[in-house]
Design an enzyme around this catalytic site. Sequence first.
Site, PDB file in Angstrom:
ATOM      1  NE  ARG A  17      -3.539 128.565  96.189  1.00  0.00           N
ATOM      2  CZ  ARG A  17      -2.373 128.017  96.461  1.00  0.00           C
ATOM      3  NH1 ARG A  17      -1.720 127.409  95.507  1.00  0.00           N
ATOM      4  NH2 ARG A  17      -1.852 128.084  97.662  1.00  0.00           N
ATOM      5  CD  GLU A  76     -11.942 114.427  95.847  1.00  0.00           C
ATOM      6  OE1 GLU A  76     -11.353 115.270  96.521  1.00  0.00           O
ATOM      7  OE2 GLU A  76     -11.350 113.619  95.116  1.00  0.00           O
ATOM      8  CG  ASN A  94      -1.750 130.400 101.853  1.00  0.00           C
ATOM      9  OD1 ASN A  94      -2.419 129.720 102.622  1.00  0.00           O
ATOM     10  ND2 ASN A  94      -1.090 129.886 100.828  1.00  0.00           N
ATOM     11  N   GLY A  95      -1.856 130.751 105.266  1.00  0.00           N
ATOM     12  CA  GLY A  95      -1.136 129.997 106.299  1.00  0.00           C
ATOM     13  C   GLY A  95      -1.809 130.175 107.644  1.00  0.00           C
ATOM     14  CE  LYS A  98     -10.726 111.937  93.043  1.00  0.00           C
ATOM     15  NZ  LYS A  98      -9.365 111.726  93.379  1.00  0.00           N
ATOM     16  CB  CYS A 123      -5.433 131.527 101.403  1.00  0.00           C
ATOM     17  SG  CYS A 123      -6.324 131.194 102.908  1.00  0.00           S
ATOM     18  CD1 TRP A 149     -10.694 126.089 101.569  1.00  0.00           C
ATOM     19  CD2 TRP A 149      -9.540 125.827 103.467  1.00  0.00           C
ATOM     20  NE1 TRP A 149     -10.960 124.829 102.061  1.00  0.00           N
ATOM     21  CE2 TRP A 149     -10.271 124.645 103.218  1.00  0.00           C
ATOM     22  CE3 TRP A 149      -8.740 125.882 104.604  1.00  0.00           C
ATOM     23  CZ2 TRP A 149     -10.227 123.540 104.061  1.00  0.00           C
ATOM     24  CZ3 TRP A 149      -8.706 124.783 105.447  1.00  0.00           C
ATOM     25  CH2 TRP A 149      -9.445 123.620 105.168  1.00  0.00           C
ATOM     26  CG  HIS A 189     -14.490  90.685 109.469  1.00  0.00           C
ATOM     27  ND1 HIS A 189     -14.486  89.601 110.318  1.00  0.00           N
ATOM     28  CD2 HIS A 189     -13.862  90.271 108.338  1.00  0.00           C
ATOM     29  CE1 HIS A 189     -13.873  88.588 109.736  1.00  0.00           C
ATOM     30  NE2 HIS A 189     -13.482  88.973 108.529  1.00  0.00           N
ATOM     31  CD  GLU A 248      -8.213 108.424  94.186  1.00  0.00           C
ATOM     32  OE1 GLU A 248      -8.028 108.556  95.396  1.00  0.00           O
ATOM     33  OE2 GLU A 248      -8.265 109.390  93.405  1.00  0.00           O
ATOM     34  CE  LYS A 256      -5.287 119.783  91.939  1.00  0.00           C
ATOM     35  NZ  LYS A 256      -5.844 118.422  91.844  1.00  0.00           N
TER      36      LYS A 256
HETATM   37  C1  F6R Z   1      -8.461 114.219  96.162  1.00  0.00           C
HETATM   38  C2  F6R Z   1      -7.345 115.101  96.342  1.00  0.00           C
HETATM   39  C3  F6R Z   1      -6.714 115.180  97.690  1.00  0.00           C
HETATM   40  C4  F6R Z   1      -5.198 115.278  97.529  1.00  0.00           C
HETATM   41  C5  F6R Z   1      -4.533 115.529  98.898  1.00  0.00           C
HETATM   42  C6  F6R Z   1      -3.028 115.543  98.790  1.00  0.00           C
HETATM   43  O1  F6R Z   1      -8.932 114.250  94.854  1.00  0.00           O
HETATM   44  O2  F6R Z   1      -6.941 115.750  95.438  1.00  0.00           O
HETATM   45  O3  F6R Z   1      -7.057 114.104  98.488  1.00  0.00           O
HETATM   46  O4  F6R Z   1      -4.738 114.108  96.966  1.00  0.00           O
HETATM   47  O5  F6R Z   1      -4.970 116.740  99.426  1.00  0.00           O
HETATM   48  O6  F6R Z   1      -2.609 116.531  97.911  1.00  0.00           O
HETATM   49  P1  F6R Z   1      -1.170 116.484  97.236  1.00  0.00           P
HETATM   50  O7  F6R Z   1      -1.143 115.300  96.340  1.00  0.00           O
HETATM   51  O8  F6R Z   1      -1.058 117.780  96.493  1.00  0.00           O
HETATM   52  O9  F6R Z   1      -0.183 116.365  98.355  1.00  0.00           O
END
Ligand code: F6R
Length: 614
Positions: free
Chosen positions: A27, A494, A103-104, A491, A2, A77, A510, A487, A609
């Site tokens: 965010r 997501e 927010n929270g 990517k 949020c 959110w 396996h 990773e 984010k």
């Molecule tokens: C993926 C992504 C998320 C963050 C995760 C942790 O592209 O951005 O998987 O890596 O939410 O976020 P931080 O690094 O801000 O703790």
Amino acid sequence: MCGIVGYIGKKRAVDVILKGLSYLEYRGYDSAGIALISDNTAHIYKAPGKLSNLKEILSLEKEENINANIGIGHTRWATHGLPTEINAHPHHCNCGSLTIVHNGIIENYKDLKPDLEKKGCKFLSQTDTEVAAHLIAHEFADTKDLLKAVQNAVKKLKGAYAFCVTHKSMPDRIIAARKNAPLIIGVGEGENFIASDIPAIIEYTKKAIYLSDNQVAEIKTDSIKIYDENDNLIANKVENLPFEPIALSKMGYKHFMLKEIHEQPDVVRNILIDKIKSEDLAVVLDDVKLSKEELTKINRIQIIACGTSLHAGLVGKYIFEELTGIPVDVEASSEYIYRNTIADKNTLVIGISQSGETADTITAIKQAKEKNSHILIITNRKDSAMARLADSLLPINAGIEVSVAATKSYMAQLLSLYLLAIYTAENIGAKENNLVKEIKKELLTLPSKLETILNDTKNIENIAKKYSSFKNFIFIARGINYPTALEGALKLKEISYINATGYPAGELKHGPIAMLDETMPVLAVLNKGIVYDKVLSNCEEAKARQAKLIGVTNFIDEKHKNLFDDTVIIPEIPDIVSPALNIVVLQLLAYHISEYLGKDVDQPRNLAKSVTVE
Ligand code: F6R
């Protein structure tokens, strides 16, 4: 998650708030709303979906209702209740006088609700936030003072919150409070701002007060008063905000993600400056606040992080163990918490987080702190809550990352881990050897190798187009590139919503191999090095099951030329540094697939984010 924006001053609050909310879109959110006080009336507007829906509603509203100089806005959110108009913030008390954006998560909202219902409160939404609106309104009925009402109410709330409250009878103030969720107060002249994050206010001011946990603030046009948890007035600590508005521009790129991928060579240069001067000189890392003697006593390292940061941590394990011989555990923050983790004063706990606000990692770090371990934080936000918990703080200085999918911050986290491992090795005398020298030399050439990939992306774009219609993907690699496979798969899923999974290549047989046929492409990352031949064999096994094969490699010999349906050849690089190069190919592939499919690259659905709830 949020986003909150509040404004009090002489400008049209609606303009400042909507603009601020648009800068917080990154965010992640699924509805938006705003409350404006004009003519002693609180006007509330809310809409599910994008901010444009809220703007549409506001454009139809009478000017006198929205022409206010005080207001609070929110992008939500969803945590409790669907992303509907009724659940969108601001929430209000029954008479609509008091409004709140939050927010929270208020964890004890179900305990507080029955009592409020008995007192006559009617709940309209399924949110936890509405409980706070009614609770504060009841306190206000007793005290007739909004600050006091909030101070009394927060003592009854459990969980995490950052919120802003207004009351129509007090149009000269906004009350803000924070506990375990970010909130800053932008300091202006004859005006003040409140926001979840800097981008929302950087256009107006470069000065801000970072509210700390359990503090409550009373914000007026020309004053800001901060109170501690015992309701004592405390001194304001005004700080300079760390970046310029220009950082929020796409600089001609179609998406922030693409811009941020292309920034990586400079991110690497920036992070190496003054730290590695040449392969023959020791790494300089003034941010590490452990003496040589203390470092020598470290007998265990724990790395805790989430998502992409966790993948950086997994690469870190390989580097650390190789260079220092110290055993390293890497764990998702959400798994580290709520159990008896084994750590003591000789354990180095490394928390990695782009945002520095990830709730799971903050909780994990606090847990580790109780064991007297040295806490080292690697973050892109040296102004974050996590940074404030650090004994040693390693800022990665990647610049603000707007795209929800992390790219340049991952690169900067990897670089920080290389530096830290080399620094540790050099200080404890673990490796006086050629490998450390070789890594330093390679890191210095990394920016130009990254540029080689970034300067010609046509092949990757073609591959992206060719494979964009597949519904599933498997990424494989071994050794230090196994996290690269994880990773790369993250990517892709997501931002394109394609089901992608990363596996250690040797694990295919396996179980996962059962899924292979011509509908399941397999992307293999294979670098010339100790596991190269092994990954090739795993690719042969996949090929034998008719899987389409994509190879990302720095070497392909004649006999294997026809094994792969498509290949991306990257510059020569030793295995131990290769994750920093390979990942760029996978970032670009995910980007172009998502872009080709017409997805919302920078703001993928359901994602945030900054994940500020556990
Ligand atoms: C993926 C992504 C998320 C963050 C995760 C942790 O592209 O951005 O998987 O890596 O939410 O976020 P931080 O690094 O801000 O703790």
